[in-house]
Design a protein around this motif. Structure first.
Motif, PDB file in Angstrom:
ATOM      1  N   UNK A 153      47.986  52.863  50.963  1.00 22.18           N
ATOM      2  CA  UNK A 153      48.524  53.217  49.653  1.00 22.18           C
ATOM      3  C   UNK A 153      47.472  53.234  48.572  1.00 22.18           C
ATOM      4  N   UNK A 154      46.383  52.467  48.775  1.00 22.62           N
ATOM      5  CA  UNK A 154      45.334  52.406  47.762  1.00 22.62           C
ATOM      6  C   UNK A 154      43.961  52.522  48.413  1.00 22.62           C
ATOM      7  N   UNK A 155      43.680  53.568  49.151  1.00 25.29           N
ATOM      8  CA  UNK A 155      42.405  53.650  49.847  1.00 25.29           C
ATOM      9  C   UNK A 155      41.214  53.682  48.914  1.00 25.29           C
ATOM     10  N   UNK A 156      41.376  54.205  47.700  1.00 20.90           N
ATOM     11  CA  UNK A 156      40.256  54.280  46.796  1.00 20.90           C
ATOM     12  C   UNK A 156      39.841  52.920  46.284  1.00 20.90           C
ATOM     13  N   UNK A 157      40.672  51.895  46.510  1.00 22.62           N
ATOM     14  CA  UNK A 157      40.347  50.578  45.997  1.00 22.62           C
ATOM     15  C   UNK A 157      39.756  49.669  47.067  1.00 22.62           C
ATOM     16  N   UNK A 158      39.652  50.134  48.296  1.00 24.66           N
ATOM     17  CA  UNK A 158      39.188  49.270  49.374  1.00 24.66           C
ATOM     18  C   UNK A 158      37.692  49.069  49.322  1.00 24.66           C
ATOM     19  N   UNK A 159      36.948  50.138  49.216  1.00 21.36           N
ATOM     20  CA  UNK A 159      35.502  50.055  49.217  1.00 21.36           C
ATOM     21  C   UNK A 159      34.999  50.450  47.837  1.00 21.36           C
ATOM     22  N   UNK A 211      31.280  39.340  34.539  1.00 17.28           N
ATOM     23  CA  UNK A 211      31.929  39.029  33.262  1.00 17.28           C
ATOM     24  C   UNK A 211      33.163  38.180  33.506  1.00 17.28           C
ATOM     25  N   UNK A 212      33.281  37.087  32.761  1.00 16.19           N
ATOM     26  CA  UNK A 212      34.409  36.180  32.923  1.00 16.19           C
ATOM     27  C   UNK A 212      35.634  36.737  32.188  1.00 16.19           C
ATOM     28  N   UNK A 213      36.478  37.396  32.938  1.00 13.56           N
ATOM     29  CA  UNK A 213      37.694  37.979  32.354  1.00 13.56           C
ATOM     30  C   UNK A 213      38.873  37.105  32.764  1.00 13.56           C
ATOM     31  N   UNK A 214      38.957  35.932  32.176  1.00 12.06           N
ATOM     32  CA  UNK A 214      40.011  34.978  32.533  1.00 12.06           C
ATOM     33  C   UNK A 214      41.239  35.224  31.665  1.00 12.06           C
ATOM     34  N   UNK A 215      41.942  36.296  31.965  1.00  4.61           N
ATOM     35  CA  UNK A 215      43.119  36.655  31.190  1.00  4.61           C
ATOM     36  C   UNK A 215      44.369  36.288  31.986  1.00  4.61           C
ATOM     37  N   UNK A 216      45.425  35.800  31.321  1.00  5.91           N
ATOM     38  CA  UNK A 216      46.591  35.274  32.041  1.00  5.91           C
ATOM     39  C   UNK A 216      47.494  36.324  32.652  1.00  5.91           C
ATOM     40  N   UNK A 217      47.377  37.568  32.203  1.00  7.78           N
ATOM     41  CA  UNK A 217      48.248  38.611  32.744  1.00  7.78           C
ATOM     42  C   UNK A 217      47.429  39.847  33.044  1.00  7.78           C
ATOM     43  N   UNK A 218      47.988  40.730  33.838  1.00  5.32           N
ATOM     44  CA  UNK A 218      47.262  41.889  34.337  1.00  5.32           C
ATOM     45  C   UNK A 218      46.901  42.867  33.221  1.00  5.32           C
ATOM     46  N   UNK A 219      47.803  43.070  32.277  1.00  8.15           N
ATOM     47  CA  UNK A 219      47.543  44.023  31.205  1.00  8.15           C
ATOM     48  C   UNK A 219      46.335  43.612  30.378  1.00  8.15           C
ATOM     49  N   UNK A 220      46.266  42.342  30.014  1.00  9.63           N
ATOM     50  CA  UNK A 220      45.137  41.852  29.222  1.00  9.63           C
ATOM     51  C   UNK A 220      43.849  41.902  30.033  1.00  9.63           C
ATOM     52  N   UNK A 221      43.954  41.650  31.336  1.00  5.49           N
ATOM     53  CA  UNK A 221      42.800  41.705  32.222  1.00  5.49           C
ATOM     54  C   UNK A 221      42.234  43.118  32.283  1.00  5.49           C
ATOM     55  N   UNK A 240      46.245  37.531  41.675  1.00  3.06           N
ATOM     56  CA  UNK A 240      44.846  37.629  42.109  1.00  3.06           C
ATOM     57  C   UNK A 240      44.609  38.952  42.822  1.00  3.06           C
ATOM     58  N   UNK A 241      45.516  39.300  43.721  1.00  5.79           N
ATOM     59  CA  UNK A 241      45.402  40.549  44.470  1.00  5.79           C
ATOM     60  C   UNK A 241      45.418  41.753  43.530  1.00  5.79           C
ATOM     61  N   UNK A 242      46.321  41.754  42.574  1.00  6.88           N
ATOM     62  CA  UNK A 242      46.404  42.861  41.627  1.00  6.88           C
ATOM     63  C   UNK A 242      45.111  42.991  40.821  1.00  6.88           C
ATOM     64  N   UNK A 243      44.523  41.864  40.432  1.00  7.42           N
ATOM     65  CA  UNK A 243      43.289  41.907  39.641  1.00  7.42           C
ATOM     66  C   UNK A 243      42.123  42.442  40.458  1.00  7.42           C
ATOM     67  N   UNK A 244      42.052  42.075  41.735  1.00 11.34           N
ATOM     68  CA  UNK A 244      40.989  42.604  42.595  1.00 11.34           C
ATOM     69  C   UNK A 244      41.117  44.121  42.697  1.00 11.34           C
ATOM     70  N   UNK A 245      42.325  44.594  42.904  1.00 12.66           N
ATOM     71  CA  UNK A 245      42.521  46.038  43.034  1.00 12.66           C
ATOM     72  C   UNK A 245      42.177  46.779  41.744  1.00 12.66           C
ATOM     73  N   UNK A 246      42.534  46.169  40.613  1.00 10.12           N
ATOM     74  CA  UNK A 246      42.203  46.804  39.337  1.00 10.12           C
ATOM     75  C   UNK A 246      40.692  46.803  39.113  1.00 10.12           C
ATOM     76  N   UNK A 247      40.020  45.720  39.470  1.00 12.69           N
ATOM     77  CA  UNK A 247      38.560  45.681  39.344  1.00 12.69           C
ATOM     78  C   UNK A 247      37.927  46.807  40.154  1.00 12.69           C
TER      79      UNK A 247
END
Length: 395
Positions: free
Chosen positions: A32-38, A300-310, A346-353
């Protein structure tokens, strides 16, 4: 009429549940998200984790260290950041620290006398980059021997007050403009990269100075000497901010030069706050450091509590400019003691990164899958395994 028959009840044990969750996560990520794997960056993806003084499993015994690093390697991590400087003390036997009145560490076992050496040795055996981390930078508790025995090294606000507050409690700040402070930090850094076969050295969001500090006698005299003026009463004054930020930059340039002269291959890593906070609040002009070519890796330390702010922080010009020049990632908070971050976030943030072509580093090891009460260790590890299913070596 259609008849529905009840399905037989299936008992799924813990292991089966973990396997199912792992397979579902792999399917979701890959198909579903192949562009985010590598990572689509031109650099290998950073997959790092910080080892703090809270990591009792890692730092207290050699078998625990070996097991932890083996597990990280098996999960396809590629970088670890063990703390070597925190709260005014070092995590290894240091002649530099003893010269300024910091007592040697008292350890309970032979392993703990050489824990950094053990981490480097085991990390390299597992194919991990080992980049020691200067966690507290210019910050130290007021009760530390460093602060008590070197009072002239401490800077202050305009009203003369010296105590600041941090997440770890009350602190004072070493004056980053004082030549003796600069030499002390430089000596510690050079000692580490000489004493151990490390892959680099990392400085974080404490290799800075809060903008309301810098009114100590030494800094005031230096400013007057260079500008023929007294420092502005307003610590937010743009020229005063820039003057102090440039002084910290000058020191980092010289520190980088000293490190490279001693060990040209050493990775000069920086883990700051997002730029608008780093520069305006803490005088840390890391964007300039990157453009000067003194930063080899940026997280960069992006320690944001929710996905939108991250996500909002990921597409800033400074981050996107940096990732085109050097390996760049974002720090993701996996939890604090007794307060884990849900693995789904955590998983959502990795994929967004990955969408923004950024690597990741987790703060910190112990909260990745230990001390969690609502999610099993197996579940959290399964999600990480799915995210990092393909190896990505950096060495």
């Amino acid at each position: 009429m259609t008849h529905f028959f009840p399905l037989p009840q299936i008992n799924i044990n813990k292991i089966q549940k973990t396997i199912i969750l792992f397979l579902v996560s792999v399917f979701f990520i890959v198909f579903l998200h192949p562009q985010q794997v590598i990572s689509q960056s031109s650099f290998p993806e950073i997959r790092g984790v910080w080892l703090t003084k809270n990591d009792t499993d890692v730092l207290l015994d050699r078998p625990g260290l070996e097991n932890s690093l083996r597990e990280l390697a098996d999960l396809n991590f590629n970088t670890i950041y063990p703390v070597v400087w925190n709260s005014g003390y070092v995590s290894y036997p240091s002649e530099v620290a003893q010269r300024v009145g910091i007592p040697p560490l008292v350890r309970s076992s032979e392993h703990n006398k050489n824990v950094i050496g053990d981490i480097v040795e085991e990390g390299h055996l597992k194919g991990l980059l080992v980049i020691p981390w200067f966690e507290f930078g210019f910050m130290t508790p007021p009760s530390s021997e460093l602060a008590i025995k070197n009072p002239r090294w401490i800077t202050n606000r305009r009203d003369g007050s010296k105590i600041g507050e941090s997440a770890g409690g009350s602190v004072v700040w070493l004056n980053p403009f004082h030549p003796q402070v600069q030499q002390f930090i430089m000596d510690l850094v050079l000692e580490i990269i000489t004493k151990y076969p490390v892959d680099g050295i990392q400085f974080d969001d404490h290799t800075v100075l809060p903008r309301d500090f810098g009114y100590d006698p030494y800094t005031v005299a230096l400013y007057k000497q260079e500008t023929k003026k007294d420092p502005p009463a307003n610590f937010k004054n743009a020229h005063w901010v820039k003057w102090r930020a440039d002084k910290i930059t000058d020191f980092m340039v010289r520190l980088n030069k000293a490190v490279k002269e001693r060990k040209p291959s050493a990775i000069f890593s920086v883990a700051p706050n997002p730029y608008h906070t780093a520069y305006n609040i803490f005088l840390q002009d890391w964007h300039k450091w990157v453009n000067l070519g003194i930063v080899d890796e940026l997280i960069i330390q992006v320690y944001r509590p929710d996905l939108k702010a991250f996500v909002k922080e990921l597409n800033t010009p400074q981050i996107q400019s940096a990732r085109q020049k050097i390996p760049t990632g974002v720090a993701i908070l996996t939890g604090l003691r007794n307060k884990p971050t849900p693995i789904t976030l955590i998983e959502d943030k990795v994929r967004q990164a990955r969408r923004y072509r950024l690597g990741v580093a987790f703060f910190y090891y112990e909260t990745l899958w230990e001390n969690t009460t609502t999610e099993s260790d197996d579940l959290r590890k399964a999600v990480v395994r799915a995210l990092f299913f393909n190896p990505q070596r950096r060495n």
